[in-house]
Design a protein around this motif. Structure first.
Motif, PDB file in Angstrom:
ATOM      1  N   ARG A 377       0.825  -1.198   0.000  1.00 58.71           N
ATOM      2  CA  ARG A 377       0.000   0.000   0.000  1.00 58.71           C
ATOM      3  C   ARG A 377       0.866   1.257   0.000  1.00 58.71           C
ATOM      4  O   ARG A 377       2.010   1.257   0.467  1.00 58.71           O
ATOM      5  CB  ARG A 377      -0.928   0.007   1.221  1.00 58.71           C
ATOM      6  N   ALA A 378       0.258   2.335  -0.515  1.00 58.96           N
ATOM      7  CA  ALA A 378       0.959   3.610  -0.558  1.00 58.96           C
ATOM      8  C   ALA A 378       1.047   4.205   0.836  1.00 58.96           C
ATOM      9  O   ALA A 378       0.221   3.922   1.715  1.00 58.96           O
ATOM     10  CB  ALA A 378       0.235   4.572  -1.496  1.00 58.96           C
ATOM     11  N   GLY A 379       2.051   5.062   1.043  1.00 60.13           N
ATOM     12  CA  GLY A 379       2.192   5.743   2.321  1.00 60.13           C
ATOM     13  C   GLY A 379       2.495   4.763   3.437  1.00 60.13           C
ATOM     14  O   GLY A 379       3.175   3.752   3.257  1.00 60.13           O
ATOM     15  N   GLY A 380       1.980   5.035   4.621  1.00 60.59           N
ATOM     16  CA  GLY A 380       2.244   4.172   5.767  1.00 60.59           C
ATOM     17  C   GLY A 380       1.182   3.118   5.972  1.00 60.59           C
ATOM     18  O   GLY A 380       1.240   2.355   6.948  1.00 60.59           O
ATOM     19  N   ALA A 381       0.174   3.060   5.084  1.00 57.48           N
ATOM     20  CA  ALA A 381      -0.921   2.108   5.273  1.00 57.48           C
ATOM     21  C   ALA A 381      -0.451   0.682   5.038  1.00 57.48           C
ATOM     22  O   ALA A 381       0.430   0.421   4.209  1.00 57.48           O
ATOM     23  CB  ALA A 381      -2.076   2.441   4.333  1.00 57.48           C
ATOM     24  N   VAL A 382      -1.039  -0.245   5.787  1.00 59.54           N
ATOM     25  CA  VAL A 382      -0.723  -1.660   5.615  1.00 59.54           C
ATOM     26  C   VAL A 382      -2.009  -2.413   5.311  1.00 59.54           C
ATOM     27  O   VAL A 382      -3.112  -1.940   5.601  1.00 59.54           O
ATOM     28  CB  VAL A 382      -0.047  -2.246   6.872  1.00 59.54           C
ATOM     29  N   ILE A 541     -21.469  -2.792  -4.347  1.00 58.36           N
ATOM     30  CA  ILE A 541     -21.282  -1.405  -4.745  1.00 58.36           C
ATOM     31  C   ILE A 541     -20.408  -0.664  -3.729  1.00 58.36           C
ATOM     32  O   ILE A 541     -19.732   0.314  -4.074  1.00 58.36           O
ATOM     33  CB  ILE A 541     -22.659  -0.703  -4.908  1.00 58.36           C
ATOM     34  N   ALA A 542     -20.404  -1.134  -2.474  1.00 58.76           N
ATOM     35  CA  ALA A 542     -19.619  -0.480  -1.423  1.00 58.76           C
ATOM     36  C   ALA A 542     -18.202  -1.014  -1.349  1.00 58.76           C
ATOM     37  O   ALA A 542     -17.358  -0.443  -0.650  1.00 58.76           O
ATOM     38  CB  ALA A 542     -20.306  -0.671  -0.067  1.00 58.76           C
ATOM     39  N   ALA A 543     -17.917  -2.112  -2.052  1.00 56.47           N
ATOM     40  CA  ALA A 543     -16.650  -2.819  -1.860  1.00 56.47           C
ATOM     41  C   ALA A 543     -15.624  -2.511  -2.933  1.00 56.47           C
ATOM     42  O   ALA A 543     -14.537  -3.099  -2.929  1.00 56.47           O
ATOM     43  CB  ALA A 543     -16.910  -4.327  -1.821  1.00 56.47           C
ATOM     44  N   LYS A 544     -15.940  -1.617  -3.867  1.00 55.74           N
ATOM     45  CA  LYS A 544     -15.053  -1.408  -5.012  1.00 55.74           C
ATOM     46  C   LYS A 544     -14.544   0.022  -5.082  1.00 55.74           C
ATOM     47  O   LYS A 544     -15.322   0.956  -5.262  1.00 55.74           O
ATOM     48  CB  LYS A 544     -15.796  -1.727  -6.314  1.00 55.74           C
ATOM     49  N   GLY A 545     -13.248   0.184  -4.947  1.00 50.16           N
ATOM     50  CA  GLY A 545     -12.610   1.428  -5.319  1.00 50.16           C
ATOM     51  C   GLY A 545     -12.778   2.612  -4.395  1.00 50.16           C
ATOM     52  O   GLY A 545     -12.167   3.649  -4.628  1.00 50.16           O
ATOM     53  N   HIS A 546     -13.589   2.515  -3.351  1.00 52.98           N
ATOM     54  CA  HIS A 546     -13.802   3.667  -2.480  1.00 52.98           C
ATOM     55  C   HIS A 546     -12.683   3.753  -1.434  1.00 52.98           C
ATOM     56  O   HIS A 546     -12.149   2.734  -0.985  1.00 52.98           O
ATOM     57  CB  HIS A 546     -15.162   3.558  -1.781  1.00 52.98           C
ATOM     58  N   ASN A 547     -12.378   4.970  -1.040  1.00 41.78           N
ATOM     59  CA  ASN A 547     -11.324   5.202  -0.062  1.00 41.78           C
ATOM     60  C   ASN A 547     -11.928   5.907   1.146  1.00 41.78           C
ATOM     61  O   ASN A 547     -12.137   7.118   1.139  1.00 41.78           O
ATOM     62  CB  ASN A 547     -10.214   6.052  -0.684  1.00 41.78           C
ATOM     63  N   PHE A 548     -12.236   5.138   2.183  1.00 47.80           N
ATOM     64  CA  PHE A 548     -12.842   5.683   3.390  1.00 47.80           C
ATOM     65  C   PHE A 548     -11.765   5.741   4.484  1.00 47.80           C
ATOM     66  O   PHE A 548     -11.446   4.708   5.095  1.00 47.80           O
ATOM     67  CB  PHE A 548     -14.019   4.819   3.841  1.00 47.80           C
ATOM     68  N   PRO A 549     -11.206   6.916   4.756  1.00 49.66           N
ATOM     69  CA  PRO A 549     -10.039   6.986   5.647  1.00 49.66           C
ATOM     70  C   PRO A 549     -10.301   6.580   7.083  1.00 49.66           C
ATOM     71  O   PRO A 549      -9.367   6.197   7.799  1.00 49.66           O
ATOM     72  CB  PRO A 549      -9.623   8.461   5.558  1.00 49.66           C
ATOM     73  N   HIS A 550     -11.542   6.658   7.560  1.00 55.57           N
ATOM     74  CA  HIS A 550     -11.845   6.321   8.953  1.00 55.57           C
ATOM     75  C   HIS A 550     -12.373   4.895   9.120  1.00 55.57           C
ATOM     76  O   HIS A 550     -12.709   4.492  10.238  1.00 55.57           O
ATOM     77  CB  HIS A 550     -12.869   7.305   9.520  1.00 55.57           C
ATOM     78  N   ALA A 582     -12.545  -6.583   1.947  1.00 58.56           N
ATOM     79  CA  ALA A 582     -11.625  -6.433   3.079  1.00 58.56           C
ATOM     80  C   ALA A 582     -10.682  -5.257   2.855  1.00 58.56           C
ATOM     81  O   ALA A 582     -10.284  -4.572   3.806  1.00 58.56           O
ATOM     82  CB  ALA A 582     -10.828  -7.720   3.275  1.00 58.56           C
ATOM     83  N   GLY A 583     -10.364  -5.010   1.591  1.00 46.53           N
ATOM     84  CA  GLY A 583      -9.422  -3.945   1.258  1.00 46.53           C
ATOM     85  C   GLY A 583      -9.929  -2.541   1.503  1.00 46.53           C
ATOM     86  O   GLY A 583      -9.172  -1.572   1.393  1.00 46.53           O
ATOM     87  N   ARG A 584     -11.211  -2.395   1.870  1.00 45.14           N
ATOM     88  CA  ARG A 584     -11.704  -1.056   2.226  1.00 45.14           C
ATOM     89  C   ARG A 584     -11.190  -0.635   3.597  1.00 45.14           C
ATOM     90  O   ARG A 584     -11.233   0.546   3.935  1.00 45.14           O
ATOM     91  CB  ARG A 584     -13.237  -1.025   2.263  1.00 45.14           C
ATOM     92  N   ARG A 590      -4.554   4.349  10.082  1.00 44.89           N
ATOM     93  CA  ARG A 590      -4.993   3.448  11.137  1.00 44.89           C
ATOM     94  C   ARG A 590      -5.049   2.027  10.595  1.00 44.89           C
ATOM     95  O   ARG A 590      -5.538   1.799   9.487  1.00 44.89           O
ATOM     96  CB  ARG A 590      -6.371   3.854  11.654  1.00 44.89           C
ATOM     97  N   PRO A 591      -4.569   1.039  11.356  1.00 42.92           N
ATOM     98  CA  PRO A 591      -4.580  -0.341  10.851  1.00 42.92           C
ATOM     99  C   PRO A 591      -5.998  -0.859  10.663  1.00 42.92           C
ATOM    100  O   PRO A 591      -6.923  -0.467  11.382  1.00 42.92           O
ATOM    101  CB  PRO A 591      -3.835  -1.126  11.934  1.00 42.92           C
ATOM    102  N   GLY A 592      -6.162  -1.737   9.692  1.00 42.58           N
ATOM    103  CA  GLY A 592      -7.476  -2.290   9.392  1.00 42.58           C
ATOM    104  C   GLY A 592      -7.589  -3.752   9.770  1.00 42.58           C
ATOM    105  O   GLY A 592      -6.599  -4.466   9.954  1.00 42.58           O
ATOM    106  N   ARG A 593      -8.835  -4.185   9.875  1.00 37.22           N
ATOM    107  CA  ARG A 593      -9.128  -5.565  10.257  1.00 37.22           C
ATOM    108  C   ARG A 593     -10.352  -6.031   9.497  1.00 37.22           C
ATOM    109  O   ARG A 593     -11.308  -5.265   9.312  1.00 37.22           O
ATOM    110  CB  ARG A 593      -9.382  -5.624  11.760  1.00 37.22           C
ATOM    111  N   ALA A 594     -10.337  -7.260   9.024  1.00 36.75           N
ATOM    112  CA  ALA A 594     -11.496  -7.839   8.339  1.00 36.75           C
ATOM    113  C   ALA A 594     -11.851  -9.162   8.997  1.00 36.75           C
ATOM    114  O   ALA A 594     -10.972 -10.002   9.231  1.00 36.75           O
ATOM    115  CB  ALA A 594     -11.203  -8.044   6.858  1.00 36.75           C
ATOM    116  N   ILE A 595     -13.121  -9.329   9.319  1.00 37.38           N
ATOM    117  CA  ILE A 595     -13.621 -10.557   9.929  1.00 37.38           C
ATOM    118  C   ILE A 595     -14.619 -11.186   8.969  1.00 37.38           C
ATOM    119  O   ILE A 595     -15.614 -10.561   8.599  1.00 37.38           O
ATOM    120  CB  ILE A 595     -14.289 -10.270  11.287  1.00 37.38           C
TER     121      ILE A 595
END
Length: 726
Positions: A377-382, A541-550, A582-584, A590-595
């Motif tokens: 990922r770009a920047g500090g995101a993982v 529709i919510a799982a493709k290409g959107h960048n939600f920073p929070h 999961a990639g959203r 902030r680190p992300g988590r997918a369940i």
């Protein structure tokens, strides 16, 4: 110098209808036409629009009808006509059917209508009343019609015209459909990291090489693929200022979301093309593309048929996405046609995805595509941590669909002031409605499908045919009152559970039912980005290409959805969809988590997700496909045969089966009853054709179609390289 009269001319005209070939017409004396011109010609008892496909001498051996008129408008280029002919051969369709997909905006052949716009002259030689001053203030926002200036100023249009008569405003005629502003390829983009810069340099080298070049841009979610292919677009426009670039996107929602990024990078928004546009907007885009003035077009799958005059670059974003496949009317895969069109026109083609299709990966491995990889990922995101939640060990409470560990994870996320997304690719409230008194299941009268309950509208809907009815008060079978209940979850039911569990949270549904146009999509996306939604419950529709920073938590309600059935790509599609969902999560600092809730945690696709082992999963998938001779190691085609009478249909299918050509290596399976057995009162049967990779399946199917003569009530639809097996 000879005074001989010019020899009579013949024009072959292709009509946008399912006719086998162009028809010949005499060109009237004194009229000149050339291939690509739009004309009117007699067809039966009427005058029909068509396109000149060829012009040659009229040898006089036949009596030809005469062309009625030349319509004007931008002619179809030679490369466009070549693409139409190629697509017709490949898809085994009459070329006029492909032409019909091109001529989607007949009003665009006429020049843009004009309107009177008023500009400020800077002169105020009259007494300024409050109304006049309001108009002069309004015109500072930009020239506009008298009605629009009156609306801005809160006065009547007569005040505007009075100012024009007094010399304070100047009236000018301007086209209603203005030209699109030219993008600026020299405008600086964001600073790329070293890996992105290397990827962009590779794409720029392909552009510099000239001619057809293809690349697979293979980058994990959030790796900056869009910014990388922007560099290829900029390089194209710097080298060829008249170049046109098409960016294909799988969803209208993404078309809306990517517009701002284009404007930030190139100073202007791209021309848009998709089904959600008004006729006026589609007319404008078509005309500007055909005239060569629209330089960058962002559109859904049908934009592959736009009449570009100088197409130099084609980008297919999310190239793996199955929505690029059109299954109604003209059946095609826009990704495959994009590669073919780029090759025919000597253009650069970039296929971009975080989860590339096996077809594209095999092409990259074989050297047919340059493989460009963005591994982080770009920047500090993982990348988010992915956890499989075994529902056998952690079942939801009775009447609920979210397990206790997922409830806890959502609560912890909200407590930190972060956002959660609950993903379920199933619209409505419940996928099945039955009577608790007699067991009757509510079924669509037009298809072999259960009706889906939509609680928000109080209706039962068939998502195959669009049939809709109010939810009955009583069971239509036994008459029991208030006995119809919804079974199973849709996004509306998951949202209801989320509101009950988290009453303080702001919960919203993001699906094609709640986001029916571009404004709806922009509203939900902008509010999510601004942190005004706490829990987003969404379909694909919510799982493709959107960048939600929070957004830091994604909970997949049913990870097993899509694994069942006979679809050869079921595992691959499930893997791709869940990676995208999961990639959203965790796309900012902030680190992300997918369940992922699942009843089948041992499935190879889900294990690959949890272990981050894409290569292992694809190797197993590849081995299976290669062993069975399935795409991309073999070819498939399907025939869908339908009719109103099942007995007549079965008899026709037997005749169709006997008409199949005999060819080495080609296997014909069927006829078999389709999984979707009845649609709109028509019974359905399927044939499947499998062949080695080196067999021209289109030629085989063309020969077969030419030998069959089904009854008029029986309809045969051909699908080259099918994606749907319903």
């Amino acid at each position: 110098m000879s005074d001989a009269a010019p020899s009579p001319q013949r024009a072959s005209v292709l009509f946008p209808m399912p006719l086998p070939e162009p028809f010949d017409y005499a060109v009237p004396e004194g009229v000149r036409v050339k291939p690509g011109d739009h004309v009117l010609a007699p067809l039966g008892k009427r005058s029909a629009p068509g396109v000149v496909w060829e012009v040659g001498p009229d040898d006089g051996k036949r009596t030809l009808k005469t062309l009625d008129d030349v319509r004007g408008g931008p002619p179809l280029s030679a490369s466009m006509r070549e693409f139409i002919d190629w697509a017709a051969r490949y898809l085994v369709e009459p070329p006029g059917v492909v032409l019909r997909a091109v001529l989607r905006s007949p009003g665009a052949l006429k020049p843009s209508p004009t309107e009177t716009l008023y500009h400020s002259t800077g002169q105020t030689l009259i007494r300024l009343t409050p109304a006049r001053r309001a108009v002069l203030d309004a015109v500072e926002q930009g020239p506009a019609s008298a009605a629009e200036l009156g609306r801005r100023a809160g006065v009547s249009a007569s005040v505007v015209k009075g100012l024009a008569e007094a010399g304070a405003l100047r009236a000018e005629e301007a086209p209603v459909d203005p030209a699109f502003e030219a993008p600026d390829p020299h405008k600086e983009g964001i600073e790329l990291n070293p890996v992105q810069a290397d990827a962009a340099a590779t794409l720029r080298r392909l552009v510099a090489a000239g001619g057809f070049q293809a690349a697979l841009l293979d980058g994990v979610t959030g790796s900056g693929k869009t910014e990388v292919y922007f560099e290829a677009i900029a390089e194209l426009m710097r080298r060829e200022p008249e170049a046109q670039i098409l960016v294909l996107l799988p969803e209208i929602a993404l078309t809306q979301a990517v517009t701002k990024r284009f404007k930030d990078r190139f100073g202007v928004e791209p021309a848009l093309w998709h089904s959600g546009l008004a006729d006026k907007e589609r007319r404008r885009t078509w005309r500007e593309v055909a005239s060569g003035r629209a330089k960058i077009v962002a559109g859904a799958r049908s934009s592959i048929f736009l009449p570009f005059t100088n197409l130099r670059g084609v980008i297919v974003d999310e190239e793996h996405d199955p929505t690029y496949k059109q299954d109604e009317n003209l059946t095609y895969n826009a990704r495959d046609l994009a590669v073919a069109r780029a090759k025919l026109q000597g253009a650069v083609c970039v296929l971009a995805s975080a989860t590339p299709s096996l077809e594209s990966l095999v092409n990259a491995e074989a050297g047919r595509y340059v493989h460009v990889v963005l591994p982080s990922r770009a920047g500090g995101a993982v990348l988010p941590d992915i956890e499989l939640l075994d529902l056998r060990e952690n079942p939801p409470e009775k009447g609920e669909w979210l397990s206790p560990p997922l409830h806890k994870a959502v609560a912890e996320t909200l407590a930190r002031g972060e956002q959660a997304m609950l993903y379920l690719n199933r619209r409505g409230f419940a996928p099945l409605v039955l009577c608790k008194a007699c067991g009757h299941k509510m079924k669509s009268p037009e298809a072999d499908r259960w009706l889906v309950e939509h609680r928000y509208t109080g209706r039962l809907v068939c998502h195959v045919t669009g049939f809709s009815m109010p939810k009955p008060k009583a069971c239509p079978e036994c008459g029991a009152l208030e006995s119809l209940i919804g079974v199973g979850p849709g996004v509306e039911r998951v949202a209801e559970e989320a509101r009950q569990r988290f009453p303080e949270a702001r919960v919203e549904v993001f699906s094609s039912d709640t986001a029916q146009n571009g404004d709806d999509v922009r509203s939900i996306v902008s509010r999510m980005e601004a942190g005004e939604i706490d829990i987003l419950v969404g379909t694909q529709i919510a799982a493709k290409g959107h960048n939600f920073p929070h957004l830091t938590l994604v909970g997949v309600v049913d990870a097993d959805l899509g694994l069942a059935g006979g679809d050869l790509r079921a595992g691959e599609r499930t893997y791709q969809t869940l990676v995208q969902a999961a990639g959203r999560a965790g796309r900012a600092d902030r680190p992300g988590r997918a369940i992922l809730q699942t009843w089948n945690p041992d499935h190879e696709a889900l294990q690959a997700l949890a272990n981050g082992d894409r290569d292992g999963f694809l190797a197993a998938e590849r081995m299976m496909r290669e062993m069975l001779g399935l795409p991309p190691f073999g070819r498939l085609a399907a025939l869908i045969v339908s009719g109103p009478d099942p007995a007549q249909l079965d008899e026709a299918c037997q005749l169709i089966a006997r008409a199949a050509p005999v060819s080495d290596g080609v296997q014909v399976f069927g006829p078999a009853e389709a999984p979707l057995g009845v649609v709109r009162g028509r019974w359905r049967r399927r044939f499947l054709v499998q062949a080695p990779r080196n067999v021209d399946v289109s030629a085989f199917m063309r020969a077969w179609m030419g030998r069959m003569k089904p009854p008029s009530a029986v309809r045969v639809v051909l699908d080259i390289e099918p994606y749907s097996f319903l």
